[in-house]
Design a protein around this motif. Structure first.
Motif, mmCIF file in Angstrom:
data_model
loop_
_atom_site.group_PDB
_atom_site.id
_atom_site.type_symbol
_atom_site.label_atom_id
_atom_site.label_comp_id
_atom_site.label_asym_id
_atom_site.label_seq_id
_atom_site.Cartn_x
_atom_site.Cartn_y
_atom_site.Cartn_z
ATOM 1 N N LEU A 1 7.022 4.642 -10.863
ATOM 2 C CA LEU A 1 7.337 4.479 -12.283
ATOM 3 C C LEU A 1 6.722 5.562 -13.152
ATOM 4 C CD1 LEU A 1 6.896 0.622 -12.697
ATOM 5 C CD2 LEU A 1 9.023 1.902 -12.414
ATOM 6 N N THR A 2 5.518 5.999 -12.806
ATOM 7 C CA THR A 2 4.827 6.987 -13.623
ATOM 8 C C THR A 2 5.206 8.390 -13.167
ATOM 9 O OG1 THR A 2 2.932 6.718 -12.151
ATOM 10 C CG2 THR A 2 2.851 5.546 -14.244
ATOM 11 N N ASP A 3 5.176 9.324 -14.092
ATOM 12 C CA ASP A 3 5.497 10.719 -13.778
ATOM 13 C C ASP A 3 4.311 11.414 -13.134
ATOM 14 O OD1 ASP A 3 8.061 10.552 -14.864
ATOM 15 O OD2 ASP A 3 7.356 11.086 -16.879
ATOM 16 N N GLY A 4 4.600 12.478 -12.436
ATOM 17 C CA GLY A 4 3.536 13.321 -11.903
ATOM 18 C C GLY A 4 3.149 12.984 -10.485
ATOM 19 N N GLU A 5 2.078 13.655 -10.055
ATOM 20 C CA GLU A 5 1.556 13.474 -8.704
ATOM 21 C C GLU A 5 0.939 12.087 -8.555
ATOM 22 O OE1 GLU A 5 1.492 15.802 -6.036
ATOM 23 O OE2 GLU A 5 2.966 16.778 -7.332
ATOM 24 N N LEU A 6 0.954 11.577 -7.335
ATOM 25 C CA LEU A 6 0.336 10.294 -7.031
ATOM 26 C C LEU A 6 -1.177 10.403 -7.206
ATOM 27 C CD1 LEU A 6 1.211 7.481 -5.864
ATOM 28 C CD2 LEU A 6 0.441 8.337 -3.672
ATOM 29 N N GLY A 7 -1.787 9.385 -7.786
ATOM 30 C CA GLY A 7 -3.234 9.346 -7.963
ATOM 31 C C GLY A 7 -3.643 8.011 -8.558
ATOM 32 N N VAL A 8 -4.930 7.842 -8.832
ATOM 33 C CA VAL A 8 -5.409 6.613 -9.456
ATOM 34 C C VAL A 8 -4.660 6.435 -10.779
ATOM 35 C CG1 VAL A 8 -7.414 5.491 -10.523
ATOM 36 C CG2 VAL A 8 -7.664 6.699 -8.343
ATOM 37 N N GLY A 9 -4.126 5.237 -10.991
ATOM 38 C CA GLY A 9 -3.360 4.936 -12.197
ATOM 39 C C GLY A 9 -1.856 5.033 -12.019
ATOM 40 N N THR A 10 -1.391 5.674 -10.933
ATOM 41 C CA THR A 10 0.051 5.752 -10.659
ATOM 42 C C THR A 10 0.590 4.352 -10.412
ATOM 43 O OG1 THR A 10 -0.158 7.950 -9.666
ATOM 44 C CG2 THR A 10 1.807 6.687 -9.094
ATOM 45 N N ARG A 11 1.771 4.087 -10.957
ATOM 46 C CA ARG A 11 2.404 2.767 -10.766
ATOM 47 C C ARG A 11 3.688 2.884 -9.970
ATOM 48 N NH1 ARG A 11 1.345 -1.701 -15.219
ATOM 49 N NH2 ARG A 11 -0.884 -1.342 -15.419
ATOM 50 N N TRP A 12 3.861 1.916 -9.066
ATOM 51 C CA TRP A 12 5.091 1.753 -8.291
ATOM 52 C C TRP A 12 5.639 0.367 -8.575
ATOM 53 C CZ3 TRP A 12 4.420 3.587 -2.499
ATOM 54 C CH2 TRP A 12 4.209 4.968 -2.471
ATOM 55 N N ARG A 13 6.946 0.198 -8.408
ATOM 56 C CA ARG A 13 7.563 -1.131 -8.449
ATOM 57 C C ARG A 13 8.451 -1.257 -7.241
ATOM 58 N NH1 ARG A 13 12.646 -1.099 -8.545
ATOM 59 N NH2 ARG A 13 12.844 -3.321 -8.679
ATOM 60 N N GLY A 14 8.697 -2.508 -6.865
ATOM 61 C CA GLY A 14 9.543 -2.709 -5.702
ATOM 62 C C GLY A 14 9.954 -4.150 -5.531
ATOM 63 N N VAL A 15 10.692 -4.365 -4.454
ATOM 64 C CA VAL A 15 11.150 -5.696 -4.071
ATOM 65 C C VAL A 15 10.928 -5.841 -2.573
ATOM 66 C CG1 VAL A 15 13.125 -7.269 -3.943
ATOM 67 C CG2 VAL A 15 12.925 -5.680 -5.878
ATOM 68 N N ASN A 16 10.275 -6.929 -2.179
ATOM 69 C CA ASN A 16 10.117 -7.277 -0.766
ATOM 70 C C ASN A 16 10.963 -8.493 -0.453
ATOM 71 O OD1 ASN A 16 7.825 -5.488 -1.026
ATOM 72 N ND2 ASN A 16 7.069 -6.408 0.867
ATOM 73 N N ARG A 17 11.369 -8.605 0.792
ATOM 74 C CA ARG A 17 12.011 -9.822 1.279
ATOM 75 C C ARG A 17 11.103 -10.364 2.375
ATOM 76 N NH1 ARG A 17 17.026 -11.939 0.948
ATOM 77 N NH2 ARG A 17 17.931 -9.999 0.200
ATOM 78 N N ILE A 18 10.520 -11.533 2.096
ATOM 79 C CA ILE A 18 9.622 -12.183 3.040
ATOM 80 C C ILE A 18 10.135 -13.593 3.301
ATOM 81 C CG2 ILE A 18 7.253 -12.970 3.477
ATOM 82 C CD1 ILE A 18 6.306 -10.703 1.626
#
Length: 151
Positions: A43-60
């Motif tokens: 979700l966040t721009d730039g290189e991955l690091g502390v504070g970077t956000r991801w979103r997703g969907v899992n099927r469990i």
């Protein structure tokens, strides 16, 4: 004392740590190998690091679970830890890489809220953990195959 379900698996991947890290730190790659992840994006721009956000969907166990995470630890080519900040259940996911003879030892660990936040209920914890552990084992084997198959 409340115990949190923990699932941890490791696999040796016959690739240099830098290549494995580059693959794992691209959110778009996760659905290609992690069987429970249906969607994943940064979700966040730039290189991955502390504070970077991801979103997703899992099927469990047949249920779709939306989530959002924020990286709370990031040491390039060594370890990345993300903690859930959105969704119906709380979890922490850690990816750890270590150079070994024959390639890279990749360890993937997920600590989740008991009952996955009420999605399945506390009594289902052992069943969910066992099912997810099998899925994770297959996913890590899939990742090793994917990264070592010449295309």
């Amino acid at each position: 004392m409340i115990t949190m379900p923990v699932v941890e698996q490791s696999v040796v991947i016959a690739r240099p740590t830098s290549e494995v890290w580059a693959f794992l730190t691209d959110a778009a790659n996760w659905p290609s190998w992690e069987a429970s992840i249906v969607e994943c994006e940064q979700l966040t721009d730039g290189e991955l690091g502390v504070g970077t956000r991801w979103r997703g969907v899992n099927r469990i166990l047949g249920r779709k679970l939306d989530w959002g995470t924020e990286f709370v630890e990031y040491q390039p080519e060594k370890v990345a830890t993300s903690k859930s900040v959105e969704g119906k259940f709380g979890f922490t996911a850690t990816t750890r890489l270590e150079e070994v003879d024959g390639g890279t030892l990749f360890t993937y660990r997920v600590d989740s809220e008991s009952g996955l936040g009420g999605v399945f209920g506390k009594l289902a914890d052992p069943i969910v953990a066992k099912a997810y552990s099998r899925t994770m084992r297959a996913s890590l084997d899939n990742l090793a195959d994917l990264l070592t198959t010449d295309t």
